[in-house]
Write a protein that holds these residues in place. Structure first.
Motif, mmCIF file in Angstrom:
data_model
loop_
_atom_site.group_PDB
_atom_site.id
_atom_site.type_symbol
_atom_site.label_atom_id
_atom_site.label_comp_id
_atom_site.label_asym_id
_atom_site.label_seq_id
_atom_site.Cartn_x
_atom_site.Cartn_y
_atom_site.Cartn_z
ATOM 1 N N VAL A 47 0.820 -1.216 0.000
ATOM 2 C CA VAL A 47 0.000 0.000 0.000
ATOM 3 C C VAL A 47 0.847 1.257 0.000
ATOM 4 O O VAL A 47 0.696 2.139 -0.867
ATOM 5 N N GLU A 48 1.757 1.368 0.958
ATOM 6 C CA GLU A 48 2.537 2.600 1.062
ATOM 7 C C GLU A 48 3.511 2.755 -0.104
ATOM 8 O O GLU A 48 3.800 3.874 -0.545
ATOM 9 N N ARG A 51 1.498 4.058 -2.991
ATOM 10 C CA ARG A 51 1.204 5.476 -2.748
ATOM 11 C C ARG A 51 2.412 6.352 -3.112
ATOM 12 O O ARG A 51 2.289 7.385 -3.765
ATOM 13 N N ASP A 52 3.592 5.904 -2.714
ATOM 14 C CA ASP A 52 4.809 6.682 -2.941
ATOM 15 C C ASP A 52 5.228 6.667 -4.406
ATOM 16 O O ASP A 52 5.584 7.709 -4.981
ATOM 17 N N ASP A 55 2.458 8.508 -6.367
ATOM 18 C CA ASP A 55 2.096 9.804 -5.800
ATOM 19 C C ASP A 55 0.578 10.025 -5.831
ATOM 20 O O ASP A 55 0.077 10.980 -6.444
ATOM 21 N N VAL A 56 -0.160 9.134 -5.166
ATOM 22 C CA VAL A 56 -1.625 9.218 -5.145
ATOM 23 C C VAL A 56 -2.101 9.484 -3.729
ATOM 24 O O VAL A 56 -1.449 9.114 -2.747
ATOM 25 N N GLY A 57 -3.271 10.111 -3.622
ATOM 26 C CA GLY A 57 -3.874 10.380 -2.327
ATOM 27 C C GLY A 57 -4.649 9.189 -1.809
ATOM 28 O O GLY A 57 -4.764 8.153 -2.470
ATOM 29 N N SER A 58 -5.246 9.359 -0.621
ATOM 30 C CA SER A 58 -5.927 8.251 0.041
ATOM 31 C C SER A 58 -7.103 7.719 -0.771
ATOM 32 O O SER A 58 -7.291 6.511 -0.885
ATOM 33 N N LEU A 61 -5.824 5.878 -3.897
ATOM 34 C CA LEU A 61 -5.147 4.661 -3.465
ATOM 35 C C LEU A 61 -6.164 3.594 -3.073
ATOM 36 O O LEU A 61 -6.008 2.415 -3.417
ATOM 37 N N TYR A 294 -5.202 -3.220 5.445
ATOM 38 C CA TYR A 294 -4.617 -1.966 5.904
ATOM 39 C C TYR A 294 -3.937 -2.036 7.267
ATOM 40 O O TYR A 294 -3.596 -1.002 7.829
ATOM 41 N N THR A 297 -0.590 -0.192 7.565
ATOM 42 C CA THR A 297 -0.827 1.245 7.486
ATOM 43 C C THR A 297 -1.511 1.764 8.736
ATOM 44 O O THR A 297 -1.183 2.846 9.248
#
Length: 471
Positions: A47-48, A51-52, A55-58, A61, A294, A297
């Protein structure tokens, strides 16, 4: 004049001569559950990194994580009718092929859209397997042992979850704790998704080692093959020919189920179908898959370092296995309904404790010691209560609760409801947790409480009944 056949070991509870073979057959079919569990949890480690990298938001994602469930819902919807047409075994092979392709594609995506597409393809295969596994096991299992054998589906799911967490932790360790660390030309998170190809191929291979369902064989007129399969599953005996006639009689009264057959006089669908959908919804709306999609996270968001968060995810999966074993030992002894009633009460209490813990203000980015300890213990207790009740009982009951004339279609609709509810929870958790983590868990607590009157008033016990007795 009614002719009574002698009771067989399958009904009386005596150990059938072919029980070892039945166990192998059920375990092989349950490999689809392993894929379900592995896929549900493996994304937890990526997940993280996703995201990195992109470069996406919650919100965006969450859609990438949850989009596989849309494919799963579609696969579950069509699997029942497809299995009636081409057989259970061929459906398993199709599901294995889809998931194999998805595993490779997910490991080497060219972009976020590409990763999403491969997750939909894999989700479709898993949705098919989630329907075929319980239905097939219910059809081959002797009634006296059906509950424990049907529980293989959930056992495989939780083992898949545990194995994926362990593999993720090992890969993370090799990458020095960096989800984007490079290993043999790929980032660690890509290896996490790519390793899924191994259980996919195993599932496909095992499908060549197990027989077609005797009910499907009788339905297509191959009673000789059906008799040979039943002889291996239930043992030779004077009641074997009568068993085939019993299956043929029910098939003769039933035509191939369609979604039109699910309609009732009120509320659009037959009452038993609404019960199946209700079971599916409540199993997911308590938020169980937050613990698997999750958890890393979640723990990092309240101040736990990445290494420890992965460790807690793994210990949760071990508790999940322990609870499943408990349910497998009890489901044929105490019944389905008592298990889910006790499980609902336990889940409501543990979720309420998590709600209280997450309501505390963070100190230096961490929960206070007491609240943090309560949150960790309550999270493990919640998973234990779920695994020892709803986790197993849902798949057992969906495989056996519907009348034979609507079983395939009703099972498809109910399984699709599992995936839709799973998608709702998975897609909304990141945004809800940004709003209020305590408020999110209060919602899950409310659904756990509502599941108590639903189970008490609407669910009918199915322990010890043959599939033909269901209607």
């Amino acid at each position: 004049m009614t002719h009574l056949r002698p009771p067989s070991p399958a009904v009386t509870g005596a150990r059938p001569p072919g029980l070892a073979h039945v166990v192998f057959v059920a375990a092989a079919a349950a490999m689809g559950g392993f894929l379900f569990g592995y896929d549900s949890s493996v994304i937890n480690g990526a997940v993280e990194a996703v995201r990195d990298r992109y470069d996406v938001g919650s919100a965006a994602l969450a859609q990438v994580i949850a989009i596989a469930l849309i494919g799963s819902a579609a696969g579950a919807t069509v699997a029942g009718r497809l299995a009636d047409r081409i057989g259970r075994i061929r459906c398993m092979r199709i599901a294995a092929a889809l998931f194999t392709v998805s595993s490779v594609g997910s490991a080497v995506p060219t972009g976020l859209w590409d990763l999403s597409l491969w997750r939909v393809v894999g989700g479709f295969g898993i949705g098919m397997a989630s329907v075929i596994g319980p239905a097939y096991i219910a059809e081959v299992a002797p009634p006296a042992h059906r509950g424990r054998l049907a529980a293989f589906q959930q056992a495989a799911i939780v083992i898949g979850i545990a194995v994926s967490q362990l593999v993720n932790w090992l890969l993370l360790t090799l990458a020095d704790g960096d989800q984007r660390g490079h290993l043999a030309g790929l980032e660690a998170w890509q290896w996490m998704l790519g390793v899924m190809v191994v259980p996919s191929l195993a599932y496909g291979a095992l499908s060549f080692a197990i027989p077609e369902s005797p009910r499907h064989l009788v339905a297509r007129g191959d009673t000789g093959a059906a008799r040979r399969v039943l002889a291996r599953l239930e043992g030779e005996g004077p009641g074997l020919d009568a068993r085939i006639e019993e299956i043929r009689a029910h098939l003769g009264r039933d035509r191939r189920s369609t979604f039109r057959d699910l309609r009732g006089r009120a509320a659009g669908l037959r009452g038993i179908v609404w019960v199946g959908i209700g079971l599916a919804l409540f199993q997911q709306l308590v938020g169980i898959n937050v613990a698997f999609y999750y958890s890393a996270t979640l723990w990092q968001s309240v101040g736990i370092d990445p290494g420890s968060s992965f460790l807690y995810s793994f210990t949760t999966s071990l508790v999940n296995i322990a609870g499943t074993v408990v349910a497998m030992l009890l489901v044929d002894r105490v019944g389905r309904k008592p298990l889910i009633l006790v499980g609902s009460a336990g889940m409501a209490l543990s979720l309420a404790c998590e709600t209280w813990a997450f309501s505390a203000d963070l100190v230096d980015g961490r929960l206070p010691h007491t609240q943090g300890l309560v949150a960790l213990i309550a999270a493990h207790v919640f998973v234990l209560c779920f695994a020892s009740s709803w986790g197993v009982v849902l798949w057992v009951m969906l495989g056996e609760m519907f009348p034979s004339g609507i079983r395939a279609a009703a099972l498809g609709v109910s399984s699709a409801a599992v995936w839709v509810a799973n998608w709702v929870i998975t897609a909304t958790f990141p945004s809800l947790s940004d709003w209020s983590l305590a408020g999110t868990y209060l919602i899950y607590t409310a659904f756990a409480l509502l599941s108590l009157p639903f189970a008490a008033l609407c669910v009918r016990e199915t322990r010890g009944r043959t599939l033909e007795e269901m209607g």
